[in-house]
Enzyme design. Structure first.
Site, PDB file in Angstrom:
ATOM      1  N   TYR A 102       1.075  14.326   0.973  1.00  0.00           N
ATOM      2  CA  TYR A 102       0.204  14.582   2.008  1.00  0.00           C
ATOM      3  C   TYR A 102       0.181  16.490   2.007  1.00  0.00           C
ATOM      4  O   TYR A 102       0.337  16.956   2.505  1.00  0.00           O
ATOM      5  CB  TYR A 102       1.283  13.536   3.292  1.00  0.00           C
ATOM      6  CG  TYR A 102       1.149  12.367   2.791  1.00  0.00           C
ATOM      7  CD1 TYR A 102      -0.404  12.077   3.068  1.00  0.00           C
ATOM      8  CD2 TYR A 102       2.115  11.711   2.899  1.00  0.00           C
ATOM      9  CE1 TYR A 102      -0.544  10.599   3.298  1.00  0.00           C
ATOM     10  CE2 TYR A 102       1.766  10.251   3.449  1.00  0.00           C
ATOM     11  CZ  TYR A 102       0.676   9.627   3.154  1.00  0.00           C
ATOM     12  OH  TYR A 102       0.873   8.042   3.340  1.00  0.00           O
TER      13      TYR A 102
ATOM     14  N   GLU B 199       0.946  -1.072  -0.051  1.00  0.00           N
ATOM     15  CA  GLU B 199      -0.020   0.353  -0.136  1.00  0.00           C
ATOM     16  C   GLU B 199       0.576   0.898   0.238  1.00  0.00           C
ATOM     17  O   GLU B 199       1.446   1.924   0.762  1.00  0.00           O
ATOM     18  CB  GLU B 199      -1.064   0.382   1.389  1.00  0.00           C
ATOM     19  CG  GLU B 199      -1.863  -1.171   1.380  1.00  0.00           C
ATOM     20  CD  GLU B 199      -2.560  -1.264   3.088  1.00  0.00           C
ATOM     21  OE1 GLU B 199      -2.221   0.021   3.804  1.00  0.00           O
ATOM     22  OE2 GLU B 199      -2.935  -1.989   2.689  1.00  0.00           O
TER      23      GLU B 199
ATOM     24  N   GLY C  66       2.124   5.047  -0.978  1.00  0.00           N
ATOM     25  CA  GLY C  66       1.186   6.468  -0.896  1.00  0.00           C
ATOM     26  C   GLY C  66       2.386   7.578  -1.431  1.00  0.00           C
ATOM     27  O   GLY C  66       2.842   8.122  -2.765  1.00  0.00           O
TER      28      GLY C  66
ATOM     29  N   ARG D 116       2.673  19.685   6.341  1.00  0.00           N
ATOM     30  CA  ARG D 116       4.623  19.346   6.908  1.00  0.00           C
ATOM     31  C   ARG D 116       4.958  19.709   7.935  1.00  0.00           C
ATOM     32  O   ARG D 116       5.175  18.513   8.483  1.00  0.00           O
ATOM     33  CB  ARG D 116       4.590  18.360   5.665  1.00  0.00           C
ATOM     34  CG  ARG D 116       3.356  17.045   4.392  1.00  0.00           C
ATOM     35  CD  ARG D 116       3.947  16.047   4.052  1.00  0.00           C
ATOM     36  NE  ARG D 116       4.752  14.733   4.733  1.00  0.00           N
ATOM     37  CZ  ARG D 116       6.002  15.449   5.039  1.00  0.00           C
ATOM     38  NH1 ARG D 116       7.115  16.200   4.663  1.00  0.00           N
ATOM     39  NH2 ARG D 116       6.593  14.453   5.750  1.00  0.00           N
TER      40      ARG D 116
ATOM     41  N   CYS E 237      -2.132  32.940  10.927  1.00  0.00           N
ATOM     42  CA  CYS E 237      -1.878  33.577  11.833  1.00  0.00           C
ATOM     43  C   CYS E 237      -1.534  32.930  12.619  1.00  0.00           C
ATOM     44  O   CYS E 237      -2.127  32.917  14.111  1.00  0.00           O
ATOM     45  CB  CYS E 237      -3.039  34.659  12.320  1.00  0.00           C
ATOM     46  SG  CYS E 237      -2.996  35.845  11.541  1.00  0.00           S
TER      47      CYS E 237
HETATM   48  N1  LLP Z   1      -1.580   2.160   4.203  1.00  0.00           N
HETATM   49  C1  LLP Z   1      -2.241   2.360   5.546  1.00  0.00           C
HETATM   50  C2  LLP Z   1      -3.170   1.629   6.623  1.00  0.00           C
HETATM   51  C3  LLP Z   1      -2.374   3.571   5.900  1.00  0.00           C
HETATM   52  O1  LLP Z   1      -2.035   4.333   7.182  1.00  0.00           O
HETATM   53  C4  LLP Z   1      -1.143   4.660   5.522  1.00  0.00           C
HETATM   54  C5  LLP Z   1      -0.239   5.780   5.640  1.00  0.00           C
HETATM   55  C6  LLP Z   1      -0.613   4.165   4.079  1.00  0.00           C
HETATM   56  C7  LLP Z   1      -1.217   2.835   3.776  1.00  0.00           C
HETATM   57  C8  LLP Z   1       0.523   4.450   3.171  1.00  0.00           C
HETATM   58  O2  LLP Z   1       1.810   5.467   3.549  1.00  0.00           O
HETATM   59  P1  LLP Z   1       2.693   5.348   2.663  1.00  0.00           P
HETATM   60  O3  LLP Z   1       3.427   4.496   2.394  1.00  0.00           O
HETATM   61  O4  LLP Z   1       2.556   7.181   2.225  1.00  0.00           O
HETATM   62  O5  LLP Z   1       4.146   6.190   4.224  1.00  0.00           O
HETATM   63  N2  LLP Z   1       0.831  12.696   6.439  1.00  0.00           N
HETATM   64  C9  LLP Z   1       1.797  11.762   7.424  1.00  0.00           C
HETATM   65  C10 LLP Z   1       1.982  10.348   6.679  1.00  0.00           C
HETATM   66  C11 LLP Z   1       0.562   9.995   7.185  1.00  0.00           C
HETATM   67  C12 LLP Z   1       0.089   8.923   7.203  1.00  0.00           C
HETATM   68  C13 LLP Z   1      -1.046   8.347   7.399  1.00  0.00           C
HETATM   69  N3  LLP Z   1      -0.793   6.284   6.813  1.00  0.00           N
HETATM   70  C14 LLP Z   1       3.002  12.891   6.959  1.00  0.00           C
HETATM   71  O6  LLP Z   1       3.018  14.131   5.587  1.00  0.00           O
HETATM   72  O7  LLP Z   1       3.926  12.794   6.492  1.00  0.00           O
END
Ligand code: LLP
Length: 443
Positions: A401, A302, A304, A341, A373
């Site tokens: 993100y 998964e 992202g 971020r 602000c």
């Molecule tokens: N699968 C699940 C169940 C997740 O909760 C997440 C991310 C992913 C896959 C994807 O993770 P990635 O491959 O993108 O690391 N807003 C934060 C990141 C939050 C990630 C939440 N879950 C940031 O900007 O660093």
């Protein structure tokens, strides 16, 4: 490649060598001193769409996705489920859907985006800790491929809804393997204090319970330990824990079709050295090949951030320069509302000029901040940059993100999004208008 990208000084000044930084970003280039994104000059983009502006490279998205497919090609059955939360723009989803991606979703909103973008719903995994009966009904009717179950009570709700609809719901149980992902605590999800998943100790009884439910079909096992992981060892540790469980389940007559290792592989924002997708695969494949031979298990992932972050930049104009005795502030037209971020995780993202200066003599140390602000409204602190009012800066790594976490705080219309594709550019989300700010409200 020379990755000596950043110099950090004792007074916390960060100097990023833009030319070196972009060596790791194949879709970004300087031509005649002007930043180009996938063959389109930043000037064209700025003149056409204004700033702040999110720009995504289609070519980079596809290359990042393909790296996963190729790196795991030794396995017979692999499904890359792009995590929609990273960047849910329809053009991004449609690009990945056409390339064959599945999707990891955490809400029915994300499900509807996938459907709208032409994604294959049977290749969707539905994660998330608080699915309601209504969410489950919508997802079951749409035909999602798998529910990643995060609580035993969720099994009852899924079973009940499935029975009502005369369906059988495919499920995986999300295991919380209690592994330290060694990342920022806000984005660490696989430790026993986190709200996510079901503990190793409770997993067997959860599966036995699932097996007893008539309208549930067990198809997999799942874990996701955190985000922006730069080392491979936590993934290996999590896999080992999940393998232990798979063996235990097998001994109890519970058969699975896939193992889902979640997302989480990190990216280079400045000078981090995250493990590459290729090396990540190399580290996991020997164990995954055994699972394939022994139990005929397919693999789901998964990712992202790893697909979207470095496929995008945020362009922002310097509106005001405010040097003071203590600090110098460069006030730009993006802020924590457009890119949260840095404010939320104190994450350090690279900020580079779109126009290279022949002479760095004017370099000063700036805090690059927005106009919101809040003192937490910064995009980068202590950055050595040569700036003039009207300059446009590019924040790299902003494809994941970025827009998805943007808000209208301080009543700021959200920025436009553009996709570039080998020299062509296309608006994929209009800049919000003033009317958009109060849509649905009344006096
Ligand atoms: N699968 C699940 C169940 C997740 O909760 C997440 C991310 C992913 C896959 C994807 O993770 P990635 O491959 O993108 O690391 N807003 C934060 C990141 C939050 C990630 C939440 N879950 C940031 O900007 O660093």
């Amino acid at each position: 490649m020379n990755f000596d990208v950043a110099s950090r000084y004792a007074d916390d000044t960060l100097h990023i060598d833009a030319n070196k930084l972009i060596q790791a970003l194949p879709f970004i280039d300087y031509h005649d001193g002007l930043l180009h994104i996938d063959g389109v000059s930043s000037k064209t983009l700025i003149d056409t769409y204004g700033t702040p502006l999110y720009v995504y490279s289609k070519h980079a998205l596809l290359a990042n996705y393909t790296a996963y497919v190729e790196s795991f090609s030794a396995l017979n059955d692999v499904q890359i489920c792009y995590a929609v939360k990273a960047n849910s723009n329809l053009a991004v989803l449609s690009t990945l859907a056409k390339a064959g991606a599945g999707f990891d979703i955490v809400s029915v909103g994300e499900l509807h985006r996938v459907i709208k973008a032409g994604g294959d719903v049977s290749r969707v995994v539905y994660s998330g800790v608080g699915k309601t009966a209504q969410d489950i009904q919508i997802a079951l009717q749409a035909g999602v491929g798998c529910f990643n179950v995060e609580a035993i009570s969720e099994l009852d709700v899924i079973n009940h809804v499935a029975k009502m609809l005369g369906k059988t719901a495919p499920i995986s149980i999300r295991i919380n393997p209690d592994v330290d992902a060694k990342t920022h605590p806000y984005i660490s999800t696989g430790m026993k204090d986190n709200k996510f998943g079901i503990t190793h100790q409770m997993a067997l009884s959860a599966y036995e319970y699932a097996k007893s439910l008539e309208n549930i079909k067990i198809v997999g096992i799942d874990c996701h330990i955190g985000s922006q992981l730069t080392e491979v060892q936590p993934f290996v540790d999590a896999l080992d824990k999940v393998i232990e469980l798979i063996e235990e389940l097998h001994d109890h007559g519970i058969r699975l079709q896939h193992i889902d290792l979640g997302g989480g592989l990190g990216v280079r924002y400045v000078d981090e050295n995250p493990v590459s997708v290729h090396d990540f695969a190399e580290a996991l494949l020997p164990k995954l090949l055994v699972l394939q031979t022994k139990y005929n298990l397919g693999l789901y992932l998964e990712p992202g951030r790893n697909i979207a972050a470095n496929a995008g930049v945020l362009l922002t104009t310097v509106d005001v320069l405010k040097p003071t005795e203590h600090r110098n502030f460069a006030i730009v037209d993006a802020s924590m509302s457009e890119l949260i971020r840095p404010a939320l995780y104190e994450s350090v993202m690279a900020i580079i000029p779109t126009k290279l200066n022949a002479d760095d003599a004017d370099m000063k140390v700036w805090d690059v901040v927005g106009t919101v602000c809040e003192s937490s409204d910064f995009l980068g602190k202590n950055r050595a940059l040569a700036l003039q009012v009207g300059d446009v800066l590019a924040i790299t790594g902003a494809g994941a993100y970025g827009f998805t976490m943007s808000s209208n705080y301080n009543s700021r219309p959200r920025p436009a999004e553009v996709m570039v594709d080998g020299g062509l550019h296309r608006l994929v989300r209009m800049r919000e208008s003033m009317e958009d700010l109060w849509r649905g409200e009344s006096v």
